[in-house]
Each structure stands twice: as C-alpha cells, then as structure tokens.
Motif scaffolding. Structure first.
Motif, PDB file in Angstrom:
ATOM      1  N   TRP A  41      -2.752  -4.978   9.520  1.00  0.00           N
ATOM      2  CA  TRP A  41      -2.579  -4.672  10.742  1.00  0.00           C
ATOM      3  C   TRP A  41      -1.782  -4.475  10.849  1.00  0.00           C
ATOM      4  CZ3 TRP A  41       1.346  -7.536  12.488  1.00  0.00           C
ATOM      5  CH2 TRP A  41       1.897  -8.522  11.791  1.00  0.00           C
ATOM      6  N   GLN A  42      -0.482  -4.054  10.322  1.00  0.00           N
ATOM      7  CA  GLN A  42       0.563  -3.488  10.751  1.00  0.00           C
ATOM      8  C   GLN A  42       0.747  -2.317   9.728  1.00  0.00           C
ATOM      9  OE1 GLN A  42       3.220  -1.594  11.098  1.00  0.00           O
ATOM     10  NE2 GLN A  42       5.069  -2.991  11.601  1.00  0.00           N
ATOM     11  N   GLU A  47       2.951   0.240   2.169  1.00  0.00           N
ATOM     12  CA  GLU A  47       2.866  -0.620   1.072  1.00  0.00           C
ATOM     13  C   GLU A  47       3.725  -2.301   1.143  1.00  0.00           C
ATOM     14  OE1 GLU A  47       4.124   1.217  -3.415  1.00  0.00           O
ATOM     15  OE2 GLU A  47       3.773   2.926  -1.377  1.00  0.00           O
ATOM     16  N   ALA A  48       2.782  -2.923   0.438  1.00  0.00           N
ATOM     17  CA  ALA A  48       3.810  -4.946   1.099  1.00  0.00           C
ATOM     18  C   ALA A  48       2.979  -5.913   0.246  1.00  0.00           C
ATOM     19  CB  ALA A  48       2.939  -5.689   2.531  1.00  0.00           C
ATOM     20  N   THR A  63       6.909  -1.210   2.325  1.00  0.00           N
ATOM     21  CA  THR A  63       8.184   0.626   2.878  1.00  0.00           C
ATOM     22  C   THR A  63       7.247   0.477   3.993  1.00  0.00           C
ATOM     23  OG1 THR A  63       7.512   0.974   0.379  1.00  0.00           O
ATOM     24  CG2 THR A  63       7.424   2.458   2.578  1.00  0.00           C
ATOM     25  N   SER A  64       7.878   1.148   4.892  1.00  0.00           N
ATOM     26  CA  SER A  64       7.989   0.973   6.755  1.00  0.00           C
ATOM     27  C   SER A  64       8.331   2.815   6.676  1.00  0.00           C
ATOM     28  CB  SER A  64       8.094   0.192   7.358  1.00  0.00           C
ATOM     29  OG  SER A  64       8.174   0.552   8.823  1.00  0.00           O
ATOM     30  N   HIS A  65       7.071   3.493   6.812  1.00  0.00           N
ATOM     31  CA  HIS A  65       7.776   5.016   7.564  1.00  0.00           C
ATOM     32  C   HIS A  65       8.874   5.288   6.212  1.00  0.00           C
ATOM     33  CE1 HIS A  65       6.854   4.926  11.891  1.00  0.00           C
ATOM     34  NE2 HIS A  65       7.472   3.405  11.353  1.00  0.00           N
ATOM     35  N   ASN A  66       7.863   5.421   5.197  1.00  0.00           N
ATOM     36  CA  ASN A  66       8.521   6.166   3.951  1.00  0.00           C
ATOM     37  C   ASN A  66       9.650   5.626   3.107  1.00  0.00           C
ATOM     38  OD1 ASN A  66       6.526   7.599   2.987  1.00  0.00           O
ATOM     39  ND2 ASN A  66       6.762   9.226   4.555  1.00  0.00           N
TER      40      ASN A  66
END
Length: 148
Positions: A41-42, A47-48, A63-66
């Motif tokens: 959903w996010q 990756e989480a 991982t958010s925005h690499n």
C-alpha cells in the motif's frame, strides 16, 4: 547511549503532519505495524521486512526511493504510539507516530527529526524531502485504510 524517548526537537530538520482517516483504529494500527505488508500500500517503499512483530527492541529494514534504512523500535503503546529510528547515509532519523480516535475518525500524527552531516549541508532540501515523504506516507495510508 540510551534510546530516544521522542524526536530530536533540536534537530536541524523537524517535520510534523497529520491526517484524519475514516477507518477503525484496530485496522489502522494493524496496517501501520505490519511492516512486511507496507509495500502493498505504501508505493514509495519498495522493500520492507521485520522478523517477528513490531515491538520495542525489534529492528526492521525498509527501502524508500532507493534509500535503504534499518530502524529500531524504541517505544510503543498499543494502538496509540510508535517511536522508531536509526541512522542511514549519515542521517539520524527519529520518527514518532500517534493514533487518536476523534469524532471524525482516527487522527494519525507523524513527527520526524533529521540530524547529521548531510542534513547540516542542506537543511532546506532535507526539510522539503522529509515533508514530501511524510505527506505522501499519510496519503497512502489514508487511501488504503479507507478503501477497506
């Protein structure tokens, strides 16, 4: 060094945002604390992963925005508050989430502090990045929770 008990109010970058979401508190809490499902959903998170459940002392990777991050849960009050943080890429982030029932729905408040050399080098850009990230996260959360 002791774990933080709140965000760093003296950090060069501090952001606070909130939204009211029309969904049951239990559903909101489960959505937020199920780290392994964040990528469903996010969309900014690619990756989480957490082994076990979100609870004080447990760490999780995401991982958010690499940008890979390892966060540790410092404090948690069931269905009310989570405080996590960690250092990645020279940036120490401390992130607090607060959930409160209101007549209009669940108010989700998020406050995060950023400190470290990359933040000191360009606090204005880092403030913009953090503000945009938190607004997007709350928007994704609201859309997912209200969709059922």
């Amino acid at each position: 060094m002791a774990n933080p008990t709140g965000v760093d109010r003296e950090a060069p970058v501090l952001a606070h945002h909130e939204v009211v979401i029309g969904a049951p508190l239990g559903d909101m809490w489960n959505l937020h604390t199920d780290v392994n499902a964040w990528t469903s959903w996010q969309t900014d998170i690619t990756e989480a992963h957490i082994d076990g459940v979100m609870e004080p002392g447990n760490s999780f990777e995401w991982t958010s925005h690499n940008f890979p991050v390892r966060s540790t849960v410092y404090e948690m009050a069931d269905r009310e508050r989570v405080l996590w943080g960690g250092t990645a890429g020279g940036i120490t982030g401390i992130h607090e989430w607060v959930f409160a029932a209101t007549p209009e729905g669940i108010r989700v408040s998020t406050t995060e502090s950023f400190a470290g050399d990359p933040v000191n080098a360009d606090p204005e850009a880092m403030q913009n990045i953090l503000d945009s990230s938190l607004v997007a996260w709350l928007g994704h959360m609201k859309a997912r929770a209200e969709a059922g």
